[in-house]
Write an enzyme that holds these catalytic residues in place. Structure first.
Site, mmCIF file in Angstrom:
data_model
loop_
_atom_site.group_PDB
_atom_site.id
_atom_site.type_symbol
_atom_site.label_atom_id
_atom_site.label_comp_id
_atom_site.label_asym_id
_atom_site.label_seq_id
_atom_site.Cartn_x
_atom_site.Cartn_y
_atom_site.Cartn_z
ATOM 1 N N GLU A 94 0.822 -1.211 0.000
ATOM 2 C CA GLU A 94 0.000 0.000 0.000
ATOM 3 C C GLU A 94 0.852 1.255 0.000
ATOM 4 O O GLU A 94 1.958 1.274 0.547
ATOM 5 C CB GLU A 94 -0.906 0.006 1.237
ATOM 6 C CG GLU A 94 -2.035 -0.989 1.113
ATOM 7 C CD GLU A 94 -2.944 -1.027 2.337
ATOM 8 O OE1 GLU A 94 -4.146 -1.251 2.162
ATOM 9 O OE2 GLU A 94 -2.466 -0.859 3.475
ATOM 10 N N CYS A 112 3.399 8.786 0.828
ATOM 11 C CA CYS A 112 3.996 7.933 1.850
ATOM 12 C C CYS A 112 4.313 6.585 1.206
ATOM 13 O O CYS A 112 3.426 5.877 0.745
ATOM 14 C CB CYS A 112 3.010 7.781 3.004
ATOM 15 S SG CYS A 112 3.596 6.692 4.300
ATOM 16 N N CYS A 119 7.160 -6.334 7.374
ATOM 17 C CA CYS A 119 8.304 -5.765 8.107
ATOM 18 C C CYS A 119 8.704 -6.736 9.199
ATOM 19 O O CYS A 119 7.847 -7.304 9.874
ATOM 20 C CB CYS A 119 7.923 -4.419 8.731
ATOM 21 S SG CYS A 119 9.266 -3.690 9.701
ATOM 22 N N CYS A 123 7.346 -4.147 15.919
ATOM 23 C CA CYS A 123 6.828 -3.160 16.874
ATOM 24 C C CYS A 123 5.373 -3.526 17.177
ATOM 25 O O CYS A 123 4.592 -3.781 16.261
ATOM 26 C CB CYS A 123 6.900 -1.750 16.300
ATOM 27 S SG CYS A 123 8.548 -1.319 15.744
ATOM 28 N N CYS A 126 2.017 -1.798 15.573
ATOM 29 C CA CYS A 126 2.014 -1.519 14.135
ATOM 30 C C CYS A 126 1.410 -2.677 13.338
ATOM 31 O O CYS A 126 1.812 -3.827 13.505
ATOM 32 C CB CYS A 126 3.451 -1.266 13.692
ATOM 33 S SG CYS A 126 3.645 -1.158 11.906
ATOM 34 N N CYS A 345 -0.568 6.380 9.983
ATOM 35 C CA CYS A 345 0.677 5.725 10.408
ATOM 36 C C CYS A 345 0.387 4.413 11.121
ATOM 37 O O CYS A 345 -0.407 4.366 12.048
ATOM 38 C CB CYS A 345 1.422 6.597 11.416
ATOM 39 S SG CYS A 345 2.181 8.005 10.696
HETATM 40 N N1 SAH Z 1 9.650 1.378 9.766
HETATM 41 C C1 SAH Z 1 9.803 2.783 9.842
HETATM 42 C C2 SAH Z 1 8.886 3.555 8.914
HETATM 43 C C3 SAH Z 1 7.496 3.041 8.751
HETATM 44 S S1 SAH Z 1 6.439 3.198 10.146
HETATM 45 C C4 SAH Z 1 9.618 3.247 11.282
HETATM 46 O O1 SAH Z 1 9.196 2.457 12.095
HETATM 47 O O2 SAH Z 1 9.958 4.392 11.547
HETATM 48 C C5 SAH Z 1 6.072 4.948 10.120
HETATM 49 C C6 SAH Z 1 5.735 5.535 11.479
HETATM 50 O O3 SAH Z 1 4.448 5.075 11.929
HETATM 51 C C7 SAH Z 1 6.721 5.162 12.556
HETATM 52 O O4 SAH Z 1 7.042 6.280 13.343
HETATM 53 C C8 SAH Z 1 5.917 4.176 13.358
HETATM 54 O O5 SAH Z 1 6.391 4.015 14.648
HETATM 55 C C9 SAH Z 1 4.550 4.780 13.297
HETATM 56 N N2 SAH Z 1 3.481 3.908 13.722
HETATM 57 C C10 SAH Z 1 3.429 2.563 13.657
HETATM 58 N N3 SAH Z 1 2.269 2.109 14.168
HETATM 59 C C11 SAH Z 1 1.572 3.188 14.566
HETATM 60 C C12 SAH Z 1 0.281 3.373 15.163
HETATM 61 N N4 SAH Z 1 -0.522 2.351 15.437
HETATM 62 N N5 SAH Z 1 -0.117 4.647 15.429
HETATM 63 C C13 SAH Z 1 0.677 5.700 15.126
HETATM 64 N N6 SAH Z 1 1.881 5.573 14.548
HETATM 65 C C14 SAH Z 1 2.333 4.344 14.284
HETATM 66 FE FE1 SF4 Z 2 8.242 -2.053 10.978
HETATM 67 FE FE2 SF4 Z 2 5.968 -1.008 11.802
HETATM 68 FE FE3 SF4 Z 2 8.071 -1.085 13.450
HETATM 69 FE FE4 SF4 Z 2 8.102 0.591 11.347
HETATM 70 S S1 SF4 Z 2 6.698 0.671 13.094
HETATM 71 S S2 SF4 Z 2 9.749 -0.790 12.033
HETATM 72 S S3 SF4 Z 2 6.954 -0.632 9.860
HETATM 73 S S4 SF4 Z 2 6.978 -2.863 12.629
#
Ligand code: SAH
Ligand code: SF4
Length: 353
Positions: A94, A112, A119, A123, A126, A345
């Site tokens: 996406e 974006c 991934c 985290c 996410c 995000c």
């Molecule tokens: N992998 C990279 C970039 C993609 S994620 C990273 O982690 O930075 C982009 C952003 O979205 C990151 O700051 C991530 O922590 C944030 N993010 C992930 N899950 C989220 C959520 N449920 N609510 C708000 N931000 C989130």
């Molecule tokens: Fe991967 Fe999501 Fe963590 Fe970014 S926030 S590193 S996309 S698991």
């Protein structure tokens, strides 16, 4: 057989020129073809009307023009567009187009970009992380998101142009650094999309060696670091990467990046209710980043299915923000975009339903 032909979108103009010359074609065709592919975002060789039939035939014979197959486009109440693409190997990914209407600078379209299918970083908050890693995307697939969105939008708005890029979609860009760097350089090229380096942001969960590696490239892009917690115990709970690269090491790498590039660092801080939204945590955050010239983006957690975490109310988020500012931190509250279509995000999971 088809799969063995190089994807034209993966090639820099100079690389294309070398290949054409080596094959006995005219070198200047490289500029024309690169412009058709990268600036005009065409989807077919026979749209390249100035290169002659024989060159068109040569290209079709030896290269592929891999475009993303648009499976679904959703438009949010706030104008955010989410695109679901099917790639050549049927994997899905996406991308999101954010529109900033009424912006007098006219630099209003931000894309974006995703960099991996899924991934591996895990985290816990996410949606992409729940998929695990399927594979890295190629440079052509990464930058192709910009080209395919451009072509799609120009059917409605002939002057459409992407102005800003955020590498914040699916995946961890620093785990796919060569392809990501190549996509940045091609998207920045003056004969292509001409997206300014200063209009490009790359977000990472905090991979220390790769941040140092990126620093050596000395690009004028913005580095955004997903911090989300200012002490190791809390961060360990939500970001497994922190066990490998704890905060002291991460901040050291950020300082190094800053020394090398002279650029401010952006820290992202997802606010989770009752977890990291107290004044005490704001104090810790301010102390932690005090050695770095930084901007902080405070992002109230977006909902992800099957996740127990809660997002703080607006008032609490404001309070956290004001406290940071009071401590002298340059902080903004990032407005939520596209959450009604799961485009915000952390919500990208490339599901069709
Ligand atoms: N992998 C990279 C970039 C993609 S994620 C990273 O982690 O930075 C982009 C952003 O979205 C990151 O700051 C991530 O922590 C944030 N993010 C992930 N899950 C989220 C959520 N449920 N609510 C708000 N931000 C989130
Ligand atoms: Fe991967 Fe999501 Fe963590 Fe970014 S926030 S590193 S996309 S698991």
């Amino acid at each position: 057989m088809n799969n063995l032909k190089p994807d034209i979108r993966c090639l820099k103009q100079e690389e294309l020129q070398d290949l054409l010359v080596a094959a006995g074609e005219k070198g200047f065709r490289a500029q024309q073809i690169f412009n058709w592919v990268q600036a005009k975002a065409v989807s077919n060789w026979n749209e390249m009307t100035n290169i002659g039939k024989s060159c068109q035939g040569f290209m079709a014979e030896n290269y592929q023009l891999m475009i993303g197959n648009l499976l679904k486009r959703q438009i949010s109440r706030d104008g955010t567009n989410k695109f679901l693409w099917e790639l050549a190997d049927k994997n899905r990914v996406e991308s999101v187009l954010l529109r900033h209407d009424g912006d007098i600078t006219r630099n209003r379209n931000t894309v974006c970009l995703s960099t991996q299918i899924g991934c591996p970083m895990g985290c816990v908050f996410c949606a992409t992380g729940k998929l695990g890693l399927v594979r890295n995307m190629t440079a052509g697939e990464i930058l192709g998101q910009v080209l395919d969105i451009t072509r799609c939008m120009r059917e409605e708005e002939p002057d459409f142009k992407v102005d800003n890029l955020v590498y914040m979609g699916m995946g961890e860009p620093l785990l796919n650094l060569p392809a990501v760097l190549k996509s940045i350089r091609i998207l920045n090229h003056e004969n292509g999309q001409r997206i300014g380096m200063r209009r490009i942001t790359l977000s990472t969960c905090g991979l220390v060696p790769q941040i140092r590696e990126l620093a050596e490239e000395n690009l004028d892009i913005v580095l955004a670091v997903s911090l989300h917690a200012a002490d190791n115990n809390l961060r360990n709970e939500i970001m497994p990467v922190n066990r490998q690269y704890p905060l002291e090491e991460l901040l050291g790498a950020c300082q190094y990046y800053q020394e090398k590039t002279g650029r401010r660092i952006t820290f992202e801080y997802v606010l989770v209710k009752g977890f990291n939204d107290s004044q005490e945590q704001a104090d810790k955050l301010a102390r932690l980043i005090s050695r770095v010239a930084a901007n902080v983006n405070v992002i109230p957690l977006n909902k992800v299915e099957g996740e127990g975490f809660k997002t703080p109310g607006r008032i609490n988020a404001r309070r956290f923000l004001e406290h940071l500012r009071h401590l002298g931190i340059n902080a903004v509250l990032r407005e939520e975009k596209g959450s009604d279509i799961d485009a915000a995000c952390g919500q990208l999971a490339a599901r069709e339903s």
